[in-house]
Design a protein around this motif. Structure first.
Motif, PDB file in Angstrom:
ATOM      1  N   ARG A   1       0.794  -1.225   0.000  1.00  0.00           N
ATOM      2  CA  ARG A   1       0.000   0.000   0.000  1.00  0.00           C
ATOM      3  C   ARG A   1       0.830   1.279   0.000  1.00  0.00           C
ATOM      4  O   ARG A   1       0.278   2.363  -0.201  1.00  0.00           O
ATOM      5  CB  ARG A   1      -0.930   0.026   1.232  1.00  0.00           C
ATOM      6  N   TYR A   2       2.122   1.197   0.217  1.00  0.00           N
ATOM      7  CA  TYR A   2       2.873   2.414   0.501  1.00  0.00           C
ATOM      8  C   TYR A   2       3.426   3.134  -0.729  1.00  0.00           C
ATOM      9  O   TYR A   2       3.914   4.250  -0.616  1.00  0.00           O
ATOM     10  CB  TYR A   2       4.017   2.111   1.482  1.00  0.00           C
ATOM     11  N   ASP A   3       3.387   2.509  -1.868  1.00  0.00           N
ATOM     12  CA  ASP A   3       3.845   3.144  -3.108  1.00  0.00           C
ATOM     13  C   ASP A   3       5.291   3.624  -2.998  1.00  0.00           C
ATOM     14  O   ASP A   3       5.647   4.702  -3.484  1.00  0.00           O
ATOM     15  CB  ASP A   3       2.916   4.317  -3.474  1.00  0.00           C
ATOM     16  N   PHE A   4       6.122   2.828  -2.329  1.00  0.00           N
ATOM     17  CA  PHE A   4       7.541   3.151  -2.231  1.00  0.00           C
ATOM     18  C   PHE A   4       8.263   2.785  -3.524  1.00  0.00           C
ATOM     19  O   PHE A   4       7.871   1.856  -4.232  1.00  0.00           O
ATOM     20  CB  PHE A   4       8.195   2.368  -1.088  1.00  0.00           C
ATOM     21  N   THR A   5       9.332   3.493  -3.792  1.00  0.00           N
ATOM     22  CA  THR A   5      10.244   3.047  -4.840  1.00  0.00           C
ATOM     23  C   THR A   5      10.965   1.797  -4.330  1.00  0.00           C
ATOM     24  O   THR A   5      10.991   1.535  -3.118  1.00  0.00           O
ATOM     25  CB  THR A   5      11.288   4.118  -5.165  1.00  0.00           C
ATOM     26  N   PRO A   6      11.573   1.007  -5.206  1.00  0.00           N
ATOM     27  CA  PRO A   6      12.322  -0.161  -4.727  1.00  0.00           C
ATOM     28  C   PRO A   6      13.398   0.201  -3.709  1.00  0.00           C
ATOM     29  O   PRO A   6      13.610  -0.539  -2.733  1.00  0.00           O
ATOM     30  CB  PRO A   6      12.927  -0.734  -6.006  1.00  0.00           C
ATOM     31  N   THR A   7      14.044   1.346  -3.904  1.00  0.00           N
ATOM     32  CA  THR A   7      15.081   1.772  -2.957  1.00  0.00           C
ATOM     33  C   THR A   7      14.481   2.106  -1.604  1.00  0.00           C
ATOM     34  O   THR A   7      15.017   1.721  -0.546  1.00  0.00           O
ATOM     35  CB  THR A   7      15.833   2.992  -3.507  1.00  0.00           C
ATOM     36  N   GLU A   8      13.341   2.809  -1.599  1.00  0.00           N
ATOM     37  CA  GLU A   8      12.682   3.161  -0.335  1.00  0.00           C
ATOM     38  C   GLU A   8      12.176   1.909   0.380  1.00  0.00           C
ATOM     39  O   GLU A   8      12.297   1.791   1.606  1.00  0.00           O
ATOM     40  CB  GLU A   8      11.523   4.119  -0.607  1.00  0.00           C
ATOM     41  N   GLU A   9      11.616   0.985  -0.374  1.00  0.00           N
ATOM     42  CA  GLU A   9      11.111  -0.241   0.247  1.00  0.00           C
ATOM     43  C   GLU A   9      12.261  -1.058   0.846  1.00  0.00           C
ATOM     44  O   GLU A   9      12.132  -1.608   1.953  1.00  0.00           O
ATOM     45  CB  GLU A   9      10.341  -1.070  -0.770  1.00  0.00           C
ATOM     46  N   TYR A  10      13.359  -1.135   0.135  1.00  0.00           N
ATOM     47  CA  TYR A  10      14.528  -1.845   0.655  1.00  0.00           C
ATOM     48  C   TYR A  10      15.002  -1.189   1.956  1.00  0.00           C
ATOM     49  O   TYR A  10      15.336  -1.885   2.925  1.00  0.00           O
ATOM     50  CB  TYR A  10      15.656  -1.832  -0.387  1.00  0.00           C
ATOM     51  N   ALA A  11      15.004   0.138   1.980  1.00  0.00           N
ATOM     52  CA  ALA A  11      15.422   0.855   3.189  1.00  0.00           C
ATOM     53  C   ALA A  11      14.481   0.567   4.350  1.00  0.00           C
ATOM     54  O   ALA A  11      14.919   0.361   5.489  1.00  0.00           O
ATOM     55  CB  ALA A  11      15.487   2.356   2.908  1.00  0.00           C
ATOM     56  N   LEU A  12      13.183   0.550   4.077  1.00  0.00           N
ATOM     57  CA  LEU A  12      12.210   0.243   5.128  1.00  0.00           C
ATOM     58  C   LEU A  12      12.459  -1.150   5.703  1.00  0.00           C
ATOM     59  O   LEU A  12      12.536  -1.320   6.926  1.00  0.00           O
ATOM     60  CB  LEU A  12      10.786   0.318   4.560  1.00  0.00           C
ATOM     61  N   ILE A  13      12.595  -2.123   4.841  1.00  0.00           N
ATOM     62  CA  ILE A  13      12.730  -3.504   5.312  1.00  0.00           C
ATOM     63  C   ILE A  13      14.037  -3.705   6.066  1.00  0.00           C
ATOM     64  O   ILE A  13      14.060  -4.321   7.144  1.00  0.00           O
ATOM     65  CB  ILE A  13      12.614  -4.480   4.134  1.00  0.00           C
ATOM     66  N   THR A  14      15.119  -3.186   5.536  1.00  0.00           N
ATOM     67  CA  THR A  14      16.408  -3.393   6.206  1.00  0.00           C
ATOM     68  C   THR A  14      16.481  -2.641   7.534  1.00  0.00           C
ATOM     69  O   THR A  14      17.040  -3.161   8.506  1.00  0.00           O
ATOM     70  CB  THR A  14      17.579  -2.987   5.296  1.00  0.00           C
ATOM     71  N   GLU A  15      15.916  -1.440   7.594  1.00  0.00           N
ATOM     72  CA  GLU A  15      15.913  -0.714   8.865  1.00  0.00           C
ATOM     73  C   GLU A  15      15.006  -1.416   9.869  1.00  0.00           C
ATOM     74  O   GLU A  15      15.332  -1.525  11.060  1.00  0.00           O
ATOM     75  CB  GLU A  15      15.464   0.739   8.668  1.00  0.00           C
ATOM     76  N   PHE A  16      13.863  -1.889   9.415  1.00  0.00           N
ATOM     77  CA  PHE A  16      12.940  -2.641  10.266  1.00  0.00           C
ATOM     78  C   PHE A  16      13.643  -3.855  10.878  1.00  0.00           C
ATOM     79  O   PHE A  16      13.561  -4.092  12.085  1.00  0.00           O
ATOM     80  CB  PHE A  16      11.739  -3.064   9.408  1.00  0.00           C
ATOM     81  N   ILE A  17      14.354  -4.602  10.060  1.00  0.00           N
ATOM     82  CA  ILE A  17      15.078  -5.777  10.558  1.00  0.00           C
ATOM     83  C   ILE A  17      16.182  -5.365  11.529  1.00  0.00           C
ATOM     84  O   ILE A  17      16.385  -6.011  12.571  1.00  0.00           O
ATOM     85  CB  ILE A  17      15.648  -6.580   9.369  1.00  0.00           C
ATOM     86  N   ALA A  18      16.870  -4.280  11.212  1.00  0.00           N
ATOM     87  CA  ALA A  18      17.947  -3.810  12.085  1.00  0.00           C
ATOM     88  C   ALA A  18      17.432  -3.449  13.472  1.00  0.00           C
ATOM     89  O   ALA A  18      18.140  -3.605  14.472  1.00  0.00           O
ATOM     90  CB  ALA A  18      18.652  -2.614  11.454  1.00  0.00           C
ATOM     91  N   HIS A  19      16.200  -2.976  13.543  1.00  0.00           N
ATOM     92  CA  HIS A  19      15.598  -2.616  14.839  1.00  0.00           C
ATOM     93  C   HIS A  19      15.034  -3.831  15.570  1.00  0.00           C
ATOM     94  O   HIS A  19      14.579  -3.698  16.715  1.00  0.00           O
ATOM     95  CB  HIS A  19      14.490  -1.579  14.641  1.00  0.00           C
TER      96      HIS A  19
END
Length: 291
Positions: A200-218
């Motif tokens: 639902r978030y309409d992220f670019t692939p780079t933004e989505e990758y950043a979300l997922i990797t930061e989420f995992i890092a936390h």
């Protein structure tokens, strides 16, 4: 103890009148049971006030239950939702964090109403308030219901499109929790954090990758793959995403209302057999009916 399998009909995302749904926790539990749900979680927005009611109703019906909430966070200029599952709903840090996230909603709602008044829609705050079960959680959805029932728009989608998205008269941004804070609150309460409906978030692939990797890092561990708002193609995409990043897979309708939601409780496709369901990691947190 009954083991939960990959094919379990789990619905781990829905909303009651305690946030922006239209049914009580008790009616949601009954609907879930009637629809064949085998594991249920109520995930009201930024709130755990309905958890005891949902749990008691579910267990009385013989329906296993997981605690849940959906926390709004800000990421890359957008609102992202993080579902927490299987946590202690009385954890002080979680309760305080959710309270802080809810703060400011009334002031925001009054600003929204002022914006709508400028385009000729009077009394929107008072009108929206009639649809609110929890005054701390007045939201755009409540304004949308008022505008539909008062004849301004034909449906909720039209309201958001014309009035309640960025750049429209009734849109007012809100400062949500930070991603790391939301995941930390869930983890400290012994729960498990899940990225809700990522399609639902309409992220670019780079933004989505950043979300997922930061989420995992936390410390985030799961992602919704099958949801009421994902197409079959998106479910396939996030199946591959879960496998790529080693994330547990979740499943939930995001049900709000019998008249507004496209997907009913429990009426979802199965997860792919290649995935590890989030509920397998939460077996010890599932609350089960007495034998």
């Amino acid at each position: 103890m009954t083991t939960l399998h990959a094919c379990t009909n789990a619905d781990l995302h829905c909303h009651s009148v305690v946030s922006d749904g239209t049914l009580s926790p008790e009616l949601l539990a009954a609907r879930a049971k009637a629809n064949g749900v085998e594991l249920w979680a109520l995930t009201d927005h930024d709130e755990v006030g309905g958890q005891a009611r949902a749990r008691d109703a579910a267990l009385a019906l013989g329906l296993p239950y997981l605690t849940g909430t959906e926390i709004s966070v800000s990421f890359a200029g957008r609102v992202v939702h993080i579902v927490g599952l299987g946590f202690d709903p009385q954890n002080a840090a979680l309760v305080a964090g959710l309270h802080a996230t809810r703060g400011g909603r009334e002031a925001r709602a009054r600003e929204m109403a002022a914006g709508l008044a400028q385009v000729g829609i009077k009394g929107a705050f008072e009108g929206a308030s009639h649809y609110v079960g929890n005054p701390e959680l007045i939201s755009r959805t409540h304004f949308a219901r008022f505008l539909v029932d008062s004849g301004v728009c034909s449906d909720v989608s039209e309201v958001f499109r014309r009035f309640l998205t960025e750049g429209k008269p009734g849109y007012v941004p809100h400062r949500w929790a930070a991603l790391g804070d939301a995941v930390r609150w869930i983890n400290e309460a012994e729960g498990l954090a899940v990225i809700a409906h990522p399609g639902r978030y309409d992220f670019t692939p780079t933004e989505e990758y950043a979300l997922i990797t930061e989420f995992i890092a936390h410390g985030g561990r799961g992602i919704e793959v099958v949801t009421g708002s994902h197409t079959a193609a998106e479910a396939q995409k996030y199946t591959e995403t879960a496998l790529e990043f080693g994330l547990l897979a979740s499943r939930g309708s995001d049900f709000h209302s019998p008249t507004e939601s496209h997907t009913d409780l429990g009426r979802l496709p199965d997860l792919s057999g290649r995935l590890t369901p989030v509920w397998q990691a939460l077996q010890h947190r599932v609350q089960r009916p007495a034998p």
